[in-house]
Enzyme design. Structure first.
Site: not given
Ligand code: NAP
Length: 312
Positions: A53, A97, A120
């Site tokens: 990422k 995460q 997200d």
């Protein structure tokens, strides 16, 4: 005739190039998008994802910042960290995460993320925006599924779509996006009766199950588009043979690495489907591309009106 292979790597590159061009416009006006990635502890898989990422941010010109609290972090400390990131104007996206260590209340932490920075798309506010067709941030993997369909000119409106899997991060949002795009949607799960028969109704079949090669040819209507979200690591040579016997390239990789990646769709489905995403190189690359897209989108939504040329 074997299915057309839908090249996710190529589509992801297109999206990243488009995002990079728009990021350059923003940066030139002193509004460079910024993404904060929170990685707790040292989970090897999470570390690999986060590296990917951060690298993608560098490539498209997004500012990125990695925050790495220790494995022993508490819920209170995580909430404090999120609160500080929420307040920082140059941070447009916050990604926590998962998984978080067991002592941390993951739901509380995700709920604390400002919905405007929730790249997200997991915050209940964004889930609500999606289900009521309001602008918001959409989970990356299902958004990537829709990009594959639209950029491959596969019509969705009026067609039968079957999604196998009802998780909050893939199955449910994928079903909602297909519904919003006017497909007739059926969502299946582990309690669905006669799954092969339900799947055979699909013009578009999305598999998000987490079971290597479960979708065999008997689940697929000839000519259907099959989107394989699954990512399963196979290490057992017997299981490997079940999927890839006679595939010299795969056999060589398996010999070298001792493992290979298999989707939820059995490789034999390529003989029945009209179009199919491969694993690897299908949906996977779209997830990070859509994270870049979402960070840009969050920037635009947070920083007010932008010229037409900059709209995603
Ligand atoms: P998940 O949370 O474990 O959900 C799996 C879903 O599949 C559940 O709804 C479950 O039903 C259903 N299911 C399990 N066994 C089934 C069966 N035998 N018949 C019918 N349905 C069954 O998994 P997920 O997070 O959605 O991920 C799904 C797959 O996508 C995994 O392989 C994951 O690695 C992959 N994935 C890939 C990406 C990417 O970037 N490509 C991103 C995310 C996930 P119940 O609800 O009834 O239990």
């Amino acid at each position: 005739m074997p299915a057309i292979i839908l090249d996710g790597t190529k589509i992801a590159q297109e999206i990243r190039a488009e995002v990079a061009a728009k990021v350059r416009h923003f940066a030139a006006r002193g509004r460079r998008p910024g993404l904060a990635v929170v990685l707790v502890g040292h989970n090897p898989a999470s570390e690999i994802y986060v590296r990917g990422k951060v690298k993608a941010c560098e490539e498209v010109g997004i500012y990125s910042e990695k925050l790495a609290p220790p494995e022993s972090v508490t819920t209170a400390k995580m909430l404090n960290l999120i609160e500080r990131l929420n307040r920082r104007d140059e941070i447009d996206g916050i990604l926590v995460q998962l998984p978080l260590p067991p002592q941390v209340d993951a739901k509380r932490v995700l709920l604390a993320v400002d919905p405007a920075k929730d790249v997200d798309g997991f915050h209940p506010m964004n889930v609500g925006f999606l289900s009521t067709q309001r602008p918001g941030l959409v989970p990356c993997t299902p958004a990537g599924v829709m990009e594959i369909l639209s950029r491959s000119n596969i019509p969705v409106a009026g067609r039968e779509a079957v999604v196998v899997g009802r998780s909050d991060i893939v199955g449910k949002p994928a079903a909602m996006l297909l519904l919003n795009a006017n497909a007739t949607v059926t969502v299946c799960h582990s309690k669905t009766h006669d799954l092969p028969a339900v799947c055979r109704r699909a013009d578009i079949l999305v598999a998000a199950i987490g079971r290597a090669g479960m979708i065999t040819r008997e689940y697929v209507k000839p000519g259907a588009t099959v989107i394989d979200v699954g990512m399963n690591t196979v290490t057992d040579p017997v299981e490997f043979q079940k999927f890839f016997a006679g595939n010299a390239k795969r056999e060589e990789t398996f010999r070298k690495k001792g493992s290979t990646l298999v989707g939820d769709v059995h490789p034999e489905v390529v003989e029945v489907a009209g179009a199919i995403t491969p694993v690897p190189g299908g949906v996977g690359p779209l997830t990070i591309a859509m994270l870049m897209f979402n960070t840009l989108k969050a920037t635009k939504m947070r920083r007010g009106r932008v010229p037409e040329a900059l709209r995603a």
